[in-house]
Write a protein that holds these residues in place. Structure first.
Motif, PDB file in Angstrom:
ATOM      1  N   UNK A   1       0.826  -1.210   0.000  1.00  0.00           N
ATOM      2  CA  UNK A   1       0.000   0.000   0.000  1.00  0.00           C
ATOM      3  C   UNK A   1       0.860   1.259   0.000  1.00  0.00           C
ATOM      4  N   UNK A   2       1.907   1.259   0.825  1.00  0.00           N
ATOM      5  CA  UNK A   2       2.796   2.421   0.890  1.00  0.00           C
ATOM      6  C   UNK A   2       3.494   2.636  -0.456  1.00  0.00           C
ATOM      7  N   UNK A   3       3.901   1.547  -1.094  1.00  0.00           N
ATOM      8  CA  UNK A   3       4.549   1.652  -2.402  1.00  0.00           C
ATOM      9  C   UNK A   3       3.623   2.310  -3.417  1.00  0.00           C
ATOM     10  N   UNK A   4       2.379   1.830  -3.481  1.00  0.00           N
ATOM     11  CA  UNK A   4       1.450   2.387  -4.465  1.00  0.00           C
ATOM     12  C   UNK A   4       1.053   3.818  -4.127  1.00  0.00           C
ATOM     13  N   UNK A   5       0.969   4.148  -2.834  1.00  0.00           N
ATOM     14  CA  UNK A   5       0.696   5.533  -2.453  1.00  0.00           C
ATOM     15  C   UNK A   5       1.820   6.443  -2.930  1.00  0.00           C
ATOM     16  N   UNK A   6       3.065   6.029  -2.706  1.00  0.00           N
ATOM     17  CA  UNK A   6       4.218   6.819  -3.150  1.00  0.00           C
ATOM     18  C   UNK A   6       4.273   6.913  -4.671  1.00  0.00           C
ATOM     19  N   UNK A   7       3.971   5.802  -5.341  1.00  0.00           N
ATOM     20  CA  UNK A   7       3.978   5.809  -6.806  1.00  0.00           C
ATOM     21  C   UNK A   7       2.930   6.779  -7.340  1.00  0.00           C
ATOM     22  N   UNK A   8       1.733   6.765  -6.762  1.00  0.00           N
ATOM     23  CA  UNK A   8       0.682   7.678  -7.195  1.00  0.00           C
ATOM     24  C   UNK A   8       1.033   9.126  -6.876  1.00  0.00           C
ATOM     25  N   UNK A   9       1.636   9.358  -5.707  1.00  0.00           N
ATOM     26  CA  UNK A   9       2.063  10.713  -5.356  1.00  0.00           C
ATOM     27  C   UNK A   9       3.104  11.225  -6.344  1.00  0.00           C
ATOM     28  N   UNK A  10       4.029  10.359  -6.730  1.00  0.00           N
ATOM     29  CA  UNK A  10       5.058  10.750  -7.695  1.00  0.00           C
ATOM     30  C   UNK A  10       4.429  11.096  -9.034  1.00  0.00           C
ATOM     31  N   UNK A  11       3.473  10.290  -9.485  1.00  0.00           N
ATOM     32  CA  UNK A  11       2.800  10.582 -10.749  1.00  0.00           C
ATOM     33  C   UNK A  11       2.043  11.901 -10.671  1.00  0.00           C
ATOM     34  N   UNK A  12       1.410  12.168  -9.529  1.00  0.00           N
ATOM     35  CA  UNK A  12       0.701  13.438  -9.346  1.00  0.00           C
ATOM     36  C   UNK A  12       1.663  14.612  -9.408  1.00  0.00           C
ATOM     37  N   UNK A  13       2.825  14.470  -8.763  1.00  0.00           N
ATOM     38  CA  UNK A  13       3.819  15.548  -8.782  1.00  0.00           C
ATOM     39  C   UNK A  13       4.355  15.773 -10.190  1.00  0.00           C
ATOM     40  N   UNK A  14       4.556  14.690 -10.932  1.00  0.00           N
ATOM     41  CA  UNK A  14       5.022  14.830 -12.316  1.00  0.00           C
ATOM     42  C   UNK A  14       3.985  15.567 -13.152  1.00  0.00           C
ATOM     43  N   UNK A  15       2.714  15.195 -12.979  1.00  0.00           N
ATOM     44  CA  UNK A  15       1.643  15.877 -13.714  1.00  0.00           C
ATOM     45  C   UNK A  15       1.575  17.348 -13.330  1.00  0.00           C
ATOM     46  N   UNK A  16       1.705  17.624 -12.025  1.00  0.00           N
ATOM     47  CA  UNK A  16       1.668  19.006 -11.548  1.00  0.00           C
ATOM     48  C   UNK A  16       2.825  19.810 -12.141  1.00  0.00           C
ATOM     49  N   UNK A  17       4.009  19.202 -12.197  1.00  0.00           N
ATOM     50  CA  UNK A  17       5.181  19.865 -12.764  1.00  0.00           C
ATOM     51  C   UNK A  17       4.986  20.145 -14.252  1.00  0.00           C
ATOM     52  N   UNK A  18       4.486  19.154 -14.983  1.00  0.00           N
ATOM     53  CA  UNK A  18       4.251  19.337 -16.410  1.00  0.00           C
ATOM     54  C   UNK A  18       3.225  20.437 -16.653  1.00  0.00           C
ATOM     55  N   UNK A  19       2.173  20.450 -15.853  1.00  0.00           N
ATOM     56  CA  UNK A  19       1.139  21.472 -15.977  1.00  0.00           C
ATOM     57  C   UNK A  19       1.733  22.858 -15.701  1.00  0.00           C
ATOM     58  N   UNK A  20       2.554  22.946 -14.667  1.00  0.00           N
ATOM     59  CA  UNK A  20       3.208  24.213 -14.331  1.00  0.00           C
ATOM     60  C   UNK A  20       4.119  24.652 -15.475  1.00  0.00           C
ATOM     61  N   UNK A  21       4.865  23.695 -16.009  1.00  0.00           N
ATOM     62  CA  UNK A  21       5.809  24.007 -17.071  1.00  0.00           C
ATOM     63  C   UNK A  21       5.097  24.486 -18.330  1.00  0.00           C
ATOM     64  N   UNK A  22       3.978  23.871 -18.641  1.00  0.00           N
ATOM     65  CA  UNK A  22       3.245  24.251 -19.848  1.00  0.00           C
ATOM     66  C   UNK A  22       2.598  25.628 -19.721  1.00  0.00           C
ATOM     67  N   UNK A  23       2.225  26.018 -18.528  1.00  0.00           N
ATOM     68  CA  UNK A  23       1.480  27.257 -18.340  1.00  0.00           C
ATOM     69  C   UNK A  23       2.313  28.401 -17.758  1.00  0.00           C
ATOM     70  N   UNK A  24       3.604  28.212 -17.638  1.00  0.00           N
ATOM     71  CA  UNK A  24       4.434  29.303 -17.122  1.00  0.00           C
ATOM     72  C   UNK A  24       5.128  29.998 -18.295  1.00  0.00           C
ATOM     73  N   UNK A  25       5.525  31.210 -18.060  1.00  0.00           N
ATOM     74  CA  UNK A  25       6.210  31.966 -19.110  1.00  0.00           C
ATOM     75  C   UNK A  25       7.713  31.907 -18.854  1.00  0.00           C
ATOM     76  N   UNK A  26       8.509  32.075 -19.881  1.00  0.00           N
ATOM     77  CA  UNK A  26       9.961  32.089 -19.667  1.00  0.00           C
ATOM     78  C   UNK A  26      10.377  33.347 -18.896  1.00  0.00           C
TER      79      UNK A  26
END
Length: 67
Positions: A27-52
């Motif tokens: 359970x802890x492994x899958x929680x961490x895996x899902x958290x990592x995927x969420x952070x990656x998605x959040x980072x990609x979203x931030x990267x796509x919507x930020x200006x240089x």
């Protein structure tokens, strides 16, 4: 006794404690895996919507540096 027999013995004679530990680890492994995927998605979203950064912002200078 091979490993499988030892694991069967432990599972049968520890009143399910081993299974609880294994399930909590999984359970802890899958929680961490899902958290990592969420952070990656959040980072990609931030990267796509930020200006240089502008050259001024990259230099690290502030308005106070000019006075």
């Amino acid at each position: 006794m091979d490993l499988e027999d030892k694991m069967d013995y432990l599972v049968e004679n520890t009143e399910g404690k081993i299974n609880e530990y294994i399930h909590s680890i999984i359970d802890a492994y899958y929680r961490l895996k899902n958290d990592l995927e969420d952070k990656k998605d959040e980072y990609e979203n931030y990267r796509e919507h930020s200006r240089p950064l502008t050259a001024y912002e990259e230099s690290g200078m502030r308005d106070a540096d000019f006075y």
